[in-house]
Design a protein around this motif. Structure first.
Motif, PDB file in Angstrom:
ATOM      1  N   TYR A 137       0.811  -1.116   0.133  1.00  0.00           N
ATOM      2  CA  TYR A 137      -0.218   0.015   0.171  1.00  0.00           C
ATOM      3  C   TYR A 137       0.800   1.150   0.158  1.00  0.00           C
ATOM      4  O   TYR A 137       0.529   2.283  -0.631  1.00  0.00           O
ATOM      5  CB  TYR A 137      -1.041   0.067   1.056  1.00  0.00           C
ATOM      6  N   LEU A 138       2.006   0.988   0.498  1.00  0.00           N
ATOM      7  CA  LEU A 138       3.022   2.295   0.477  1.00  0.00           C
ATOM      8  C   LEU A 138       3.380   2.482  -0.878  1.00  0.00           C
ATOM      9  O   LEU A 138       3.516   3.578  -1.466  1.00  0.00           O
ATOM     10  CB  LEU A 138       3.988   2.127   1.579  1.00  0.00           C
ATOM     11  N   MET A 139       3.708   1.145  -1.559  1.00  0.00           N
ATOM     12  CA  MET A 139       4.089   1.295  -2.821  1.00  0.00           C
ATOM     13  C   MET A 139       2.911   2.152  -3.780  1.00  0.00           C
ATOM     14  O   MET A 139       3.142   2.802  -4.777  1.00  0.00           O
ATOM     15  CB  MET A 139       4.527  -0.008  -3.317  1.00  0.00           C
ATOM     16  N   ARG A 140       1.967   1.503  -3.508  1.00  0.00           N
ATOM     17  CA  ARG A 140       0.794   1.994  -4.492  1.00  0.00           C
ATOM     18  C   ARG A 140       0.754   3.426  -4.197  1.00  0.00           C
ATOM     19  O   ARG A 140       0.391   4.212  -5.261  1.00  0.00           O
ATOM     20  CB  ARG A 140      -0.601   1.459  -3.997  1.00  0.00           C
ATOM     21  N   ASP A 141       0.661   3.810  -2.800  1.00  0.00           N
ATOM     22  CA  ASP A 141       0.383   5.336  -2.728  1.00  0.00           C
ATOM     23  C   ASP A 141       1.699   6.293  -3.447  1.00  0.00           C
ATOM     24  O   ASP A 141       1.425   7.466  -3.728  1.00  0.00           O
ATOM     25  CB  ASP A 141       0.440   5.452  -1.224  1.00  0.00           C
ATOM     26  N   LEU A 142       2.817   5.496  -3.371  1.00  0.00           N
ATOM     27  CA  LEU A 142       4.033   6.293  -4.025  1.00  0.00           C
ATOM     28  C   LEU A 142       3.784   6.356  -5.529  1.00  0.00           C
ATOM     29  O   LEU A 142       3.962   7.335  -6.201  1.00  0.00           O
ATOM     30  CB  LEU A 142       5.158   5.482  -3.724  1.00  0.00           C
ATOM     31  N   ALA A 143       3.353   5.444  -6.011  1.00  0.00           N
ATOM     32  CA  ALA A 143       3.129   5.154  -7.485  1.00  0.00           C
ATOM     33  C   ALA A 143       2.022   5.968  -8.000  1.00  0.00           C
ATOM     34  O   ALA A 143       1.891   6.522  -9.214  1.00  0.00           O
ATOM     35  CB  ALA A 143       2.911   3.654  -7.960  1.00  0.00           C
ATOM     36  N   GLY A 144       0.932   6.202  -7.210  1.00  0.00           N
ATOM     37  CA  GLY A 144      -0.210   6.868  -7.674  1.00  0.00           C
ATOM     38  C   GLY A 144      -1.425   6.043  -7.883  1.00  0.00           C
ATOM     39  O   GLY A 144      -1.164   5.287  -8.549  1.00  0.00           O
ATOM     40  N   LEU A 145      -2.741   6.461  -7.331  1.00  0.00           N
ATOM     41  CA  LEU A 145      -3.455   5.404  -7.215  1.00  0.00           C
ATOM     42  C   LEU A 145      -4.522   5.779  -8.647  1.00  0.00           C
ATOM     43  O   LEU A 145      -5.340   5.045  -8.888  1.00  0.00           O
ATOM     44  CB  LEU A 145      -4.569   5.432  -6.117  1.00  0.00           C
ATOM     45  N   ASP A 146      -4.815   6.687  -9.316  1.00  0.00           N
ATOM     46  CA  ASP A 146      -5.367   7.323 -10.165  1.00  0.00           C
ATOM     47  C   ASP A 146      -5.305   6.388 -11.440  1.00  0.00           C
ATOM     48  O   ASP A 146      -6.095   6.113 -12.238  1.00  0.00           O
ATOM     49  CB  ASP A 146      -5.304   8.757 -10.373  1.00  0.00           C
ATOM     50  N   VAL A 147      -3.873   5.974 -11.750  1.00  0.00           N
ATOM     51  CA  VAL A 147      -3.936   5.430 -13.130  1.00  0.00           C
ATOM     52  C   VAL A 147      -4.494   4.151 -13.050  1.00  0.00           C
ATOM     53  O   VAL A 147      -5.137   3.878 -14.047  1.00  0.00           O
ATOM     54  CB  VAL A 147      -2.340   5.109 -13.343  1.00  0.00           C
ATOM     55  N   GLY A 148      -4.292   3.375 -12.031  1.00  0.00           N
ATOM     56  CA  GLY A 148      -5.045   1.805 -12.031  1.00  0.00           C
ATOM     57  C   GLY A 148      -6.634   2.290 -11.911  1.00  0.00           C
ATOM     58  O   GLY A 148      -7.211   1.573 -12.515  1.00  0.00           O
ATOM     59  N   TRP A 149      -7.019   3.136 -11.361  1.00  0.00           N
ATOM     60  CA  TRP A 149      -8.458   3.231 -11.095  1.00  0.00           C
ATOM     61  C   TRP A 149      -8.859   3.633 -12.549  1.00  0.00           C
ATOM     62  O   TRP A 149      -9.922   3.105 -12.856  1.00  0.00           O
ATOM     63  CB  TRP A 149      -8.677   4.805 -10.360  1.00  0.00           C
ATOM     64  N   ARG A 150      -8.266   4.576 -13.260  1.00  0.00           N
ATOM     65  CA  ARG A 150      -8.716   4.753 -14.886  1.00  0.00           C
ATOM     66  C   ARG A 150      -8.672   3.717 -15.642  1.00  0.00           C
ATOM     67  O   ARG A 150      -9.568   3.385 -16.360  1.00  0.00           O
ATOM     68  CB  ARG A 150      -7.684   5.821 -15.301  1.00  0.00           C
ATOM     69  N   VAL A 151      -7.600   2.605 -15.725  1.00  0.00           N
ATOM     70  CA  VAL A 151      -7.687   1.412 -16.084  1.00  0.00           C
ATOM     71  C   VAL A 151      -8.795   0.514 -15.838  1.00  0.00           C
ATOM     72  O   VAL A 151      -9.453  -0.095 -16.671  1.00  0.00           O
ATOM     73  CB  VAL A 151      -6.289   0.435 -15.902  1.00  0.00           C
ATOM     74  N   ARG A 152      -9.080   0.411 -14.425  1.00  0.00           N
ATOM     75  CA  ARG A 152     -10.140  -0.478 -13.982  1.00  0.00           C
ATOM     76  C   ARG A 152     -11.609   0.210 -14.495  1.00  0.00           C
ATOM     77  O   ARG A 152     -12.080  -0.485 -14.716  1.00  0.00           O
ATOM     78  CB  ARG A 152     -10.233  -0.461 -12.423  1.00  0.00           C
ATOM     79  N   LYS A 153     -11.777   1.584 -14.277  1.00  0.00           N
ATOM     80  CA  LYS A 153     -12.942   1.966 -14.897  1.00  0.00           C
ATOM     81  C   LYS A 153     -13.071   1.528 -16.441  1.00  0.00           C
ATOM     82  O   LYS A 153     -14.222   1.152 -16.916  1.00  0.00           O
ATOM     83  CB  LYS A 153     -12.923   3.508 -14.828  1.00  0.00           C
ATOM     84  N   GLY A 154     -11.900   1.749 -17.228  1.00  0.00           N
ATOM     85  CA  GLY A 154     -12.186   1.441 -18.864  1.00  0.00           C
ATOM     86  C   GLY A 154     -12.269  -0.111 -18.940  1.00  0.00           C
ATOM     87  O   GLY A 154     -13.075  -0.353 -19.877  1.00  0.00           O
ATOM     88  N   ARG A 155     -12.178  -0.936 -18.009  1.00  0.00           N
ATOM     89  CA  ARG A 155     -12.313  -2.450 -18.152  1.00  0.00           C
ATOM     90  C   ARG A 155     -13.650  -3.115 -17.312  1.00  0.00           C
ATOM     91  O   ARG A 155     -13.829  -4.074 -17.498  1.00  0.00           O
ATOM     92  CB  ARG A 155     -11.178  -3.112 -17.585  1.00  0.00           C
ATOM     93  N   GLU A 156     -14.262  -2.007 -16.644  1.00  0.00           N
ATOM     94  CA  GLU A 156     -15.447  -2.313 -15.986  1.00  0.00           C
ATOM     95  C   GLU A 156     -16.417  -3.033 -16.551  1.00  0.00           C
ATOM     96  O   GLU A 156     -16.966  -4.282 -16.038  1.00  0.00           O
ATOM     97  CB  GLU A 156     -16.010  -0.930 -15.138  1.00  0.00           C
ATOM     98  N   ALA A 157     -16.711  -2.721 -17.873  1.00  0.00           N
ATOM     99  CA  ALA A 157     -17.928  -3.469 -18.531  1.00  0.00           C
ATOM    100  C   ALA A 157     -17.295  -4.912 -18.765  1.00  0.00           C
ATOM    101  O   ALA A 157     -18.200  -5.812 -18.846  1.00  0.00           O
ATOM    102  CB  ALA A 157     -18.270  -2.694 -19.954  1.00  0.00           C
ATOM    103  N   ALA A 158     -16.057  -5.079 -19.077  1.00  0.00           N
ATOM    104  CA  ALA A 158     -15.671  -6.486 -19.438  1.00  0.00           C
ATOM    105  C   ALA A 158     -15.604  -7.356 -18.349  1.00  0.00           C
ATOM    106  O   ALA A 158     -15.302  -8.602 -18.142  1.00  0.00           O
ATOM    107  CB  ALA A 158     -14.567  -6.249 -20.114  1.00  0.00           C
ATOM    108  N   ARG A 159     -15.436  -6.838 -16.950  1.00  0.00           N
ATOM    109  CA  ARG A 159     -15.213  -7.480 -15.803  1.00  0.00           C
ATOM    110  C   ARG A 159     -16.217  -8.554 -15.577  1.00  0.00           C
ATOM    111  O   ARG A 159     -17.399  -8.411 -15.599  1.00  0.00           O
ATOM    112  CB  ARG A 159     -15.008  -6.741 -14.461  1.00  0.00           C
ATOM    113  N   ASP A 160     -15.714  -9.759 -15.149  1.00  0.00           N
ATOM    114  CA  ASP A 160     -16.520 -10.776 -14.806  1.00  0.00           C
ATOM    115  C   ASP A 160     -17.056 -10.764 -13.424  1.00  0.00           C
ATOM    116  O   ASP A 160     -16.362 -10.810 -12.322  1.00  0.00           O
ATOM    117  CB  ASP A 160     -15.717 -12.457 -15.013  1.00  0.00           C
ATOM    118  N   LYS A 161     -18.663 -10.488 -13.309  1.00  0.00           N
ATOM    119  CA  LYS A 161     -19.002  -9.967 -12.340  1.00  0.00           C
ATOM    120  C   LYS A 161     -19.422 -11.170 -11.344  1.00  0.00           C
ATOM    121  O   LYS A 161     -19.689 -10.918 -10.247  1.00  0.00           O
ATOM    122  CB  LYS A 161     -20.517  -9.162 -12.624  1.00  0.00           C
ATOM    123  N   SER A 162     -19.037 -12.300 -11.766  1.00  0.00           N
ATOM    124  CA  SER A 162     -19.413 -13.568 -10.893  1.00  0.00           C
ATOM    125  C   SER A 162     -17.963 -13.996  -9.916  1.00  0.00           C
ATOM    126  O   SER A 162     -18.326 -14.681  -9.270  1.00  0.00           O
ATOM    127  CB  SER A 162     -19.455 -14.819 -11.609  1.00  0.00           C
TER     128      SER A 162
END
Ligand code: 3H9
Length: 694
Positions: free
Chosen positions: A519-544
């Motif tokens: 979590y220190l590493m994530r905070d250092l790298a910045g959380l927004d990039v991963g968030w953007r990627v996750r949002k972009g792939r949200e539709a394709a995520r296997d909801k099960s």
């Protein structure tokens, strides 16, 4: 077996030449050859002195690490040392290349040392979780004093011949024919009639030493050495050199502690890591006679943090590099960052000003693609978006000279899809660098379907040229490194819901030896990039499948990590403080999802993280994405801060026993479901009762 030490005479001087390529490791045959040669020379009345010299590119680079763990007949190291030091006729060590470890210890037992200019002398055993076990911890302090000896042995860093001369470690440095110089030196010393000096008899520098020196070294390094043992034992040995009444008593301490370290799991892991790194550079299936064209000019697309860092790697290796970006302001900002990085290195003392200036001179900028067309290699480091990368590679295809290496610094995207934007997919390869690119050693090369053997060999060689450790991966989402990171990050996120806190997980991982928790590493790298990627792939995520929304919720609060003053932690500057607000957020997510929180132990965290890494690693290996299990370990050691003395996730699993690891995976599968399905290769290898190797 062919002799590994050759005997000849040059007038009245016997010359023993070691012949054990490539690094003249002090194998059993080398040790025997030296002892026999000394015996023969001492028995020959026409010989007055002896020279010990390395054939080929180096003096002895140390003990033969592959022999550790084998039971071999004498002569052992102490036998050779005794024979050198006890020789009635003076022995001169003639040093060139790298006189390291047991090799330097042999030299210290000789009466005199002559070095070729440019020779490196060092005791790097600490890098293998060992200590110099052939008298190095006792003789070196007697020659250079305990402070300098501690510095050399604890850092493992070699010093140059000129400094060695100043320290009295060698008596002469020659720029000419080393063998001739050593023979002349030996002859002259023999003519004095002796007595010839023995390092063991020196006492000046090891008597009257202040014990506080040792307490200070231990205290100063307590944090850095947490969990490691070799460093502590080294300090004990040098202390013994200063405070044991006799040389032999000090040597006995060294011997015992060396054996303890040699048999320790830490040294086993570090020796494994040494060979794993060298193995990773070997790519099966490449033609033996393939000599990739060298690279003497480079271009980097994108002046961001990554692009600038990659450009620095080229410049640091003396390769002129152009950074290309669309606008002058972007280039100016990028160059300012690069200059800042160099200034920091100079201020920290890790780079002399002159070297930083020379490197900076090699970095130029461009805004037009036409201006970079002549470069031997171009590394694209633009935004992680396939459409953007396509555009860049279409342009590169148009402007780059034929045969240029076209590399992408993508960390997850499909290399084949990127290559498809060109008419020369054979020249396209992923070269995934790690942040900060000028510091992190890993270069994860990713081969596409059409990547040619020449391109692979070139990318592997490029990594070596710019001081990186290369690993070759196949093409899949996240390749080796990020694919595993995704899985173990997911498990940590689940652990948060189940009852852990970010700071507990970080503490547990740091306790295992990671320099920084997830979590220190994530905070250092910045959380927004991963968030953007996750949002972009949200539709394709296997909801099960189970999914933890904790990271998304944190981003929704505008907490993007260190740069916004808050992420998983709260920050004052760089100082991280646990934040009760985050604990509340996690509790409410768990309640929403119906997850009952419970006490989670640090041990459970470490086991769950490492087991998930090994299971995904087995999948990666089974799919042929990694060539060898050890390549996965090298990826983690050099790209993700996995503690070297633990060997890597695959080594860890093998040490646990693959059957035990499989049992744990199955237990989690029963508890957690399909995300923990055992990798078929893990099942197969666990059943075979062996390690990862087939
Ligand atoms: C020691 O000395 C203990 C004593 O204090 C006490 C005893 C009682 N053994 O690195 P490279 C192989 S501990 C066996 O690619 P470079 C290496 O695996 C030892 N093999 O070349 C590779 O094999 P391959 C203290 C060794 O030019 C090949 O040689 N010494 C050893 O980039 C070429 O190696 C050290 O820790 C070895 N000792 O770098 C020094 N060393 O071709 C360790 C190398 O099959 N060695 N090999 O892949 C090094 O640091 C570097 O190899 C060296 C050359 C700087 C020498």
């Amino acid at each position: 077996m062919a002799a590994q030490v050759h005997y000849r005479t040059d007038g009245d001087v016997a010359v023993l030449t070691i012949d054990n390529p490539p690094v003249n490791a002090a194998s059993h045959a080398v040790r025997s050859g030296i002892v026999d040669g000394l015996h023969r020379a001492n028995g020959d009345a026409s010989v007055n002195a002896i020279v010990l010299i390395g054939g080929g590119r180096t003096f002895i680079a140390g003990a033969d690490i592959r022999e550790f763990g084998q039971t071999l007949p004498p002569p052992h190291f102490p036998d050779v040392i005794d024979a050198l030091e006890g020789s009635a006729k003076p022995v001169v060590a003639a040093l060139h290349g790298t006189a390291l470890g047991g090799g330097l210890e042999f030299a210290l037992a000789c009466h005199y040392r002559v070095a070729l200019a440019g020779t490196k002398l060092g005791l790097p055993e600490v890098n293998l979780g060992l200590l110099p076990g052939a008298g190095g911890t006792q003789r070196l302090p007697r020659i250079v004093g305990p402070s300098k000896a501690l510095e050399m042995i604890l850092s493992g860093k070699p010093l140059g011949a000129d400094e060695a001369l100043k320290l009295g470690l060698v008596q002469q440095v020659t720029g000419q024919d080393l063998s001739a110089a050593a023979v002349a030196f030996a002859r002259a010393r023999a003519a004095t009639g002796g007595p010839h000096p023995r390092a063991r008899d020196l006492t000046d520098k090891v008597r009257g030493v202040d014990r506080a020196l040792f307490a200070q070294v231990r205290e100063q390094n307590a944090r850095k050495w947490a969990g490691r043992i070799a460093e502590l034992r080294i300090v004990e040995c040098v202390e013994a050199a200063c405070f044991k009444p006799t040389f032999d008593e000090g040597s006995a301490v060294e011997r015992d502690l060396f054996v303890e370290l040699r048999n320790s799991p830490q040294s086993k892991a570090l020796r494994y890591a040494f060979f794993a790194e060298r193995e990773a550079a070997k790519i099966p299936g490449l033609p033996d006679d393939l000599k990739p064209r060298s690279i003497s000019s480079a271009a980097v697309i994108g002046a961001g943090t990554m692009g600038g860092g990659i450009a620095m790697c080229f410049a640091n290796a003396g390769i002129p590099v152009q950074i290309l970006d669309a606008s002058q302001p972007a280039l100016d900002a990028g160059m300012a960052r690069v200059r800042d990085n160099y200034a920091t290195s100079v201020a920290r003392g890790s780079m002399p000003q002159a070297r930083a200036d020379a490197a900076l001179e090699l970095i130029t900028t461009a805004t037009r693609y036409e201006d970079i067309g002549h470069a031997d290699v171009v590394v694209e480091a633009v935004f992680e978006d396939l459409a953007v990368k396509h555009e860049v590679f279409r342009t590169l295809d148009r402007v780059m000279k034929p045969g240029a290496l076209l590399a992408s610094n993508t960390s997850t995207l499909d290399v084949d899809a990127i290559a498809s934007a060109t008419h020369r997919p054979q020249d396209v390869i992923g070269t995934h660098f790690f942040s900060p690119a000028n510091v992190m050693k890993l270069q994860e090369n990713v081969r596409g379907e059409a990547t040619s053997p020449e391109t692979i060999a070139r990318a592997m060689q490029l990594a070596k040229t710019i001081g990186k450790v290369p690993v070759l991966a196949g093409n899949c989402h996240g390749f080796i490194g990020n694919r595993i990171l995704y899985v173990y990050g997911r498990e940590c996120d689940f652990l948060l819901e189940e009852g852990a806190t970010p700071w507990q997980i970080d503490r547990a991982l740091q306790g295992f030896g990671f320099p920084m928790g997830l979590y220190l590493m994530r905070d250092l790298a910045g959380l927004d990039v991963g968030w953007r990627v996750r949002k972009g792939r949200e539709a394709a995520r296997d909801k099960s499948l189970r999914y933890s929304p904790v990271a998304d919720r944190i981003c929704e609060l505008g907490r993007f990590g260190q740069k916004t003053g808050a992420g998983y932690y709260r920050y004052e500057g760089r100082k991280a403080t646990p934040d009760p607000e985050i604990e509340k957020l996690i509790e409410s997510v768990a309640a929403e999802l119906g997850v009952t929180r419970r006490a989670v132990t640090d041990e459970e965290i470490v086991t769950r993280v490492l087991t998930s890494m090994a299971n995904e690693g087995a999948r990666i290996l089974g799919e042929g994405i990694a060539i060898r299990a050890s390549d996965i370990d090298v990826t983690y050691l050099y790209g993700y801060g996995f503690p070297r003395h633990q060997g890597g996730p695959m080594f860890w699993a093998e040490q646990q026993g693959l059957d035990r690891v499989l049992e744990t995976v199955k237990r989690y599968e029963a508890e957690q479901g399909v995300l923990w399905a055992p990798a078929p290769l893990l099942v197969e290898r666990a059943k075979a009762g062996k390690g990862w190797a087939a």
